[in-house]
Enzyme design. Structure first.
Site, PDB file in Angstrom:
ATOM      1  N   ASP A  30      84.594  54.753  -9.312  1.00  0.00           N
ATOM      2  CA  ASP A  30      85.355  53.694  -8.640  1.00  0.00           C
ATOM      3  C   ASP A  30      84.370  52.720  -7.988  1.00  0.00           C
ATOM      4  OD1 ASP A  30      88.554  53.560  -7.464  1.00  0.00           O
ATOM      5  OD2 ASP A  30      87.027  52.294  -6.514  1.00  0.00           O
ATOM      6  N   ILE A  31      84.681  51.432  -8.107  1.00  0.00           N
ATOM      7  CA  ILE A  31      83.785  50.405  -7.577  1.00  0.00           C
ATOM      8  C   ILE A  31      83.826  50.360  -6.051  1.00  0.00           C
ATOM      9  CG2 ILE A  31      85.384  48.425  -7.508  1.00  0.00           C
ATOM     10  CD1 ILE A  31      83.192  46.821  -8.993  1.00  0.00           C
ATOM     11  N   ASN A  85      98.593  56.575  -7.778  1.00  0.00           N
ATOM     12  CA  ASN A  85      99.461  55.635  -7.091  1.00  0.00           C
ATOM     13  C   ASN A  85     100.370  55.001  -8.137  1.00  0.00           C
ATOM     14  OD1 ASN A  85      98.180  56.072  -4.573  1.00  0.00           O
ATOM     15  ND2 ASN A  85      96.531  54.686  -5.156  1.00  0.00           N
ATOM     16  N   GLY A  91     100.595  51.899  -3.376  1.00  0.00           N
ATOM     17  CA  GLY A  91      99.171  51.579  -3.323  1.00  0.00           C
ATOM     18  C   GLY A  91      98.544  51.236  -4.657  1.00  0.00           C
ATOM     19  N   GLN A  92      99.348  51.168  -5.716  1.00  0.00           N
ATOM     20  CA  GLN A  92      98.767  50.830  -7.019  1.00  0.00           C
ATOM     21  C   GLN A  92      98.379  49.353  -7.045  1.00  0.00           C
ATOM     22  OE1 GLN A  92     101.240  51.730 -10.444  1.00  0.00           O
ATOM     23  NE2 GLN A  92      99.556  51.366 -11.881  1.00  0.00           N
ATOM     24  N   HIS A  98      95.975  55.508 -13.979  1.00  0.00           N
ATOM     25  CA  HIS A  98      94.674  56.129 -13.709  1.00  0.00           C
ATOM     26  C   HIS A  98      94.852  57.218 -12.665  1.00  0.00           C
ATOM     27  CE1 HIS A  98      95.241  52.626 -11.118  1.00  0.00           C
ATOM     28  NE2 HIS A  98      94.574  53.270 -10.176  1.00  0.00           N
ATOM     29  N   HIS A 100      92.892  59.034  -9.659  1.00  0.00           N
ATOM     30  CA  HIS A 100      91.733  59.052  -8.766  1.00  0.00           C
ATOM     31  C   HIS A 100      91.255  60.497  -8.622  1.00  0.00           C
ATOM     32  CE1 HIS A 100      92.301  54.963  -6.911  1.00  0.00           C
ATOM     33  NE2 HIS A 100      93.547  55.169  -7.307  1.00  0.00           N
TER      34      HIS A 100
HETATM   35  P1  AMP Z   1      94.955  51.811  -7.422  1.00  0.00           P
HETATM   36  O1  AMP Z   1      94.912  51.044  -6.129  1.00  0.00           O
HETATM   37  O2  AMP Z   1      95.493  53.197  -7.314  1.00  0.00           O
HETATM   38  O3  AMP Z   1      95.603  50.991  -8.513  1.00  0.00           O
HETATM   39  O4  AMP Z   1      93.438  52.025  -7.834  1.00  0.00           O
HETATM   40  C1  AMP Z   1      92.670  51.028  -8.451  1.00  0.00           C
HETATM   41  C2  AMP Z   1      91.252  51.404  -8.237  1.00  0.00           C
HETATM   42  O5  AMP Z   1      90.453  50.685  -9.152  1.00  0.00           O
HETATM   43  C3  AMP Z   1      90.721  51.108  -6.827  1.00  0.00           C
HETATM   44  O6  AMP Z   1      90.267  52.300  -6.221  1.00  0.00           O
HETATM   45  C4  AMP Z   1      89.594  50.119  -7.093  1.00  0.00           C
HETATM   46  O7  AMP Z   1      88.510  50.283  -6.224  1.00  0.00           O
HETATM   47  C5  AMP Z   1      89.236  50.424  -8.530  1.00  0.00           C
HETATM   48  N1  AMP Z   1      88.606  49.350  -9.260  1.00  0.00           N
HETATM   49  C6  AMP Z   1      89.006  48.058  -9.325  1.00  0.00           C
HETATM   50  N2  AMP Z   1      88.178  47.356 -10.110  1.00  0.00           N
HETATM   51  C7  AMP Z   1      87.232  48.220 -10.559  1.00  0.00           C
HETATM   52  C8  AMP Z   1      86.086  48.091 -11.407  1.00  0.00           C
HETATM   53  N3  AMP Z   1      85.740  46.926 -11.952  1.00  0.00           N
HETATM   54  N4  AMP Z   1      85.348  49.189 -11.624  1.00  0.00           N
HETATM   55  C9  AMP Z   1      85.689  50.379 -11.084  1.00  0.00           C
HETATM   56  N5  AMP Z   1      86.753  50.568 -10.277  1.00  0.00           N
HETATM   57  C10 AMP Z   1      87.514  49.486 -10.016  1.00  0.00           C
END
Ligand code: AMP
Length: 112
Positions: A30-31, A85, A91-92, A98, A100
């Site tokens: 995760d970024i 989420n 929180g999505q 995906h 986490h």
């Molecule tokens: P959600 O909020 O459950 O949809 O999770 C989306 C996740 O994607 C968040 O934890 C972000 O930090 C992660 N995310 C968004 N863009 C990137 C990216 N380019 N590389 C890796 N993780 C990302």
């Protein structure tokens, strides 16, 4: 559904730290990590969220969980939390399913 940022990562259109990949899924870092270990397990199929799963996706979901299990075993991490989420109120923020994977710190309950 037109590709989200995860499809761009899967297609190598934008960079990411890829931990694992096979024909069905990818696991990336995760970024914006919320724990010392924060991975995302993502099916390559563009599924918006849990609400959009169909019965045929059972193979993908089983594969995701078993892949997570094997990946975490391979790095000797036994305690971790899996979070999905589903929907913006939950929180999505990225509308490509995906899971986490959070580990390497004590995780409180209930989540916020
Ligand atoms: P959600 O909020 O459950 O949809 O999770 C989306 C996740 O994607 C968040 O934890 C972000 O930090 C992660 N995310 C968004 N863009 C990137 C990216 N380019 N590389 C890796 N993780 C990302």
């Amino acid at each position: 559904m037109s590709g989200t940022i995860f499809t761009k990562i899967i297609n190598r259109e934008i960079p990411s730290n890829i931990i694992f990949e096979d024909e069905i899924c990818i696991i990336i870092e995760d970024i914006s990590p919320q724990a010392p270990l924060h991975y995302l397990a993502i099916p390559k199929k563009e599924i918006i969220g849990v609400s959009d799963l169909n019965d045929k996706d059972n193979v993908i979901i089983s594969h995701l969980l078993l892949t997570i299990k094997k990946q975490m075993q391979s790095i000797n991490v036994s305690d971790y939390r899996l979070v999905i989420n589903n929907g913006s109120e939950a929180g999505q923020t990225v509308f490509h399913l995906h899971i986490h994977i959070l580990a390497n710190r004590t995780l409180g309950w209930p989540p916020g």
